[in-house]
Design an enzyme around this catalytic site. Structure first.
Site, PDB file in Angstrom:
ATOM      1  N   ASP A 184      32.162  49.033  48.553  1.00  0.00           N
ATOM      2  CA  ASP A 184      31.825  48.466  47.349  1.00  0.00           C
ATOM      3  C   ASP A 184      32.459  49.815  46.144  1.00  0.00           C
ATOM      4  OD1 ASP A 184      30.493  46.180  45.687  1.00  0.00           O
ATOM      5  OD2 ASP A 184      29.728  48.230  44.767  1.00  0.00           O
ATOM      6  N   ASN A 192      35.103  48.433  34.115  1.00  0.00           N
ATOM      7  CA  ASN A 192      36.156  47.543  33.434  1.00  0.00           C
ATOM      8  C   ASN A 192      35.533  47.290  32.102  1.00  0.00           C
ATOM      9  OD1 ASN A 192      37.782  45.819  34.923  1.00  0.00           O
ATOM     10  ND2 ASN A 192      36.083  44.529  35.994  1.00  0.00           N
ATOM     11  N   HIS A 197      39.902  44.866  31.573  1.00  0.00           N
ATOM     12  CA  HIS A 197      40.097  43.981  32.792  1.00  0.00           C
ATOM     13  C   HIS A 197      41.682  44.565  33.379  1.00  0.00           C
ATOM     14  CE1 HIS A 197      36.211  41.996  33.191  1.00  0.00           C
ATOM     15  NE2 HIS A 197      36.346  41.733  31.800  1.00  0.00           N
ATOM     16  N   ASP A 201      42.270  45.597  37.200  1.00  0.00           N
ATOM     17  CA  ASP A 201      42.955  45.161  38.146  1.00  0.00           C
ATOM     18  C   ASP A 201      43.843  46.221  38.797  1.00  0.00           C
ATOM     19  OD1 ASP A 201      41.806  42.618  37.676  1.00  0.00           O
ATOM     20  OD2 ASP A 201      43.273  41.785  36.526  1.00  0.00           O
ATOM     21  N   GLU A 228      34.986  43.365  43.643  1.00  0.00           N
ATOM     22  CA  GLU A 228      35.061  44.757  43.839  1.00  0.00           C
ATOM     23  C   GLU A 228      35.069  45.152  45.359  1.00  0.00           C
ATOM     24  OE1 GLU A 228      31.265  44.975  41.645  1.00  0.00           O
ATOM     25  OE2 GLU A 228      33.074  43.672  41.616  1.00  0.00           O
TER      26      GLU A 228
END
Length: 338
Positions: A184, A192, A197, A201, A228
């Site tokens: 994780d 983010n 975002h 990514d 994630e």
């Protein structure tokens, strides 16, 4: 009573009809295995003149070598049994190309049931085959895409589930350990929020590439588990090997130095890892095992993140039967280099 001229006229009409179609009519005498007739359309299609089609040997030798043995054997066996049949194959052209042909064969039999002649039609199905091959190619592409994460281009959850099921059964039958690592990304929501975002990514893509490069087992698999979270499947990896792989993944990610200004761990992206190892024995289920590994991931996050937590249960503990942690006493034939 029908006179000879009428019969001749009828014969001419039938021949005209046959030779005006795209299908190529033909007839073979069974006793001699010679062509009694083949339509003139054959020359336009394959380049071979009608008078060059003398025996079935000419038919067989003008067939693609990869198709020849199967098609000839099939057609001969079906004809001997008096069974009408069809066969698809690549017919060689005079200029060394090939055309896909579908031969539709009717077996003419004597009163006693023995083959007397073969009559049929050859159809050019080249365009149909091209379409079929294109559809098959597209189908394979869709299958690949259905097992690939659209963002990171690594395996997706569906691919992991499929591989996990197969490796579980293999490990159970061979009494080999199977390890899973759950990752994780720490403080990813804050990442983010801070960087946007699009950058988030890009971060996930970099992590996926890093985890992929950290694996070296022939059947090792890394997949995006969701959001994630990432998962690594390690067939034939015992507790020690699983721990080393998890540590190597963390080290490789540390070398990437992906900046995260809001992370308390060196202002860089880190991951928390839950790890587990099991030798499936029919008592513990795949779902039980994944839940146990997920608990370790939860502990890693609860204990400060940027750490690896191992399933601590060993043989004789109150764990589900057959479940043993990364710190257990299992061994395997696989070794791992740091």
């Amino acid at each position: 009573m029908t006179d000879d001229s009428t019969l001749l006229n009828d014969s001419a009409v039938y021949r005209t009809l046959l030779e005006s179609t795209k299908a190529i009519p033909w007839k073979i005498d069974w006793a001699t295995m010679k062509f009694a007739y083949i339509g003139p359309q054959i020359e336009a299609l394959l380049g071979w003149s009608t008078d060059s089609w003398v025996t079935v040997e000419d038919w067989a030798m003008r067939m693609h070598p990869e198709d020849r043995e199967y098609v000839v054997n099939f057609c001969v066996s079906q004809s001997q049994a008096g069974v009408d049949h069809e066969a698809d194959y690549r017919a060689l052209t005079k200029d060394n190309g090939y055309v896909w042909i579908r031969d539709v064969v009717h077996v003419v039999r004597t009163e006693s049931g023995e083959p007397e002649a073969l009559v049929g039609f050859m159809f050019d199905i080249t365009e149909r085959k091209k379409t079929e091959e294109k559809l098959l190619s597209l189908q394979k592409e869709l299958e690949v895409l259905s097992f690939k994460d659209g963002l990171t281009n690594i395996a997706n959850r569906r691919r992991f589930d499929s591989s996990f099921e197969l490796e579980w059964e293999r490990a159970r039958s061979e009494r080999q350990p199977l390890s899973v690592l759950l990752f994780d990304v720490d403080f990813f929501k804050q990442y983010n929020d801070l960087y946007g975002h699009t950058q988030g990514d890009k971060c996930l893509i970099e992590i996926a590439e890093t985890l992929s490069l950290a694996l070296d087992g022939p059947r090792d698999l890394v997949a995006r588990y969701g959001g994630e979270e990432f998962v690594v499947l390690l067939p034939e990896a015992d507790a020690e090997v699983a721990r080393k792989v998890a540590e190597r993944c963390q080290r490789q990610l540390q070398k990437k130095t992906i900046v995260h200004a809001l992370s308390p761990h060196g202002r860089r992206i880190t991951v928390s890892v839950g790890a587990g190892t099991v030798i499936p024995d029919g008592l513990v289920t795949r779902a039980d095992f994944i839940k146990a590994v997920d608990r370790q991931l939860y502990l890693a996050k609860a204990n400060g993140r940027n750490r690896i937590e191992h399933e601590q249960l060993e043989s004789g503990d109150d764990a589900p039967a057959g479940l043993q942690g990364v710190d257990g006493l299992q061994t395997s034939q696989r070794s791992e280099q740091i």
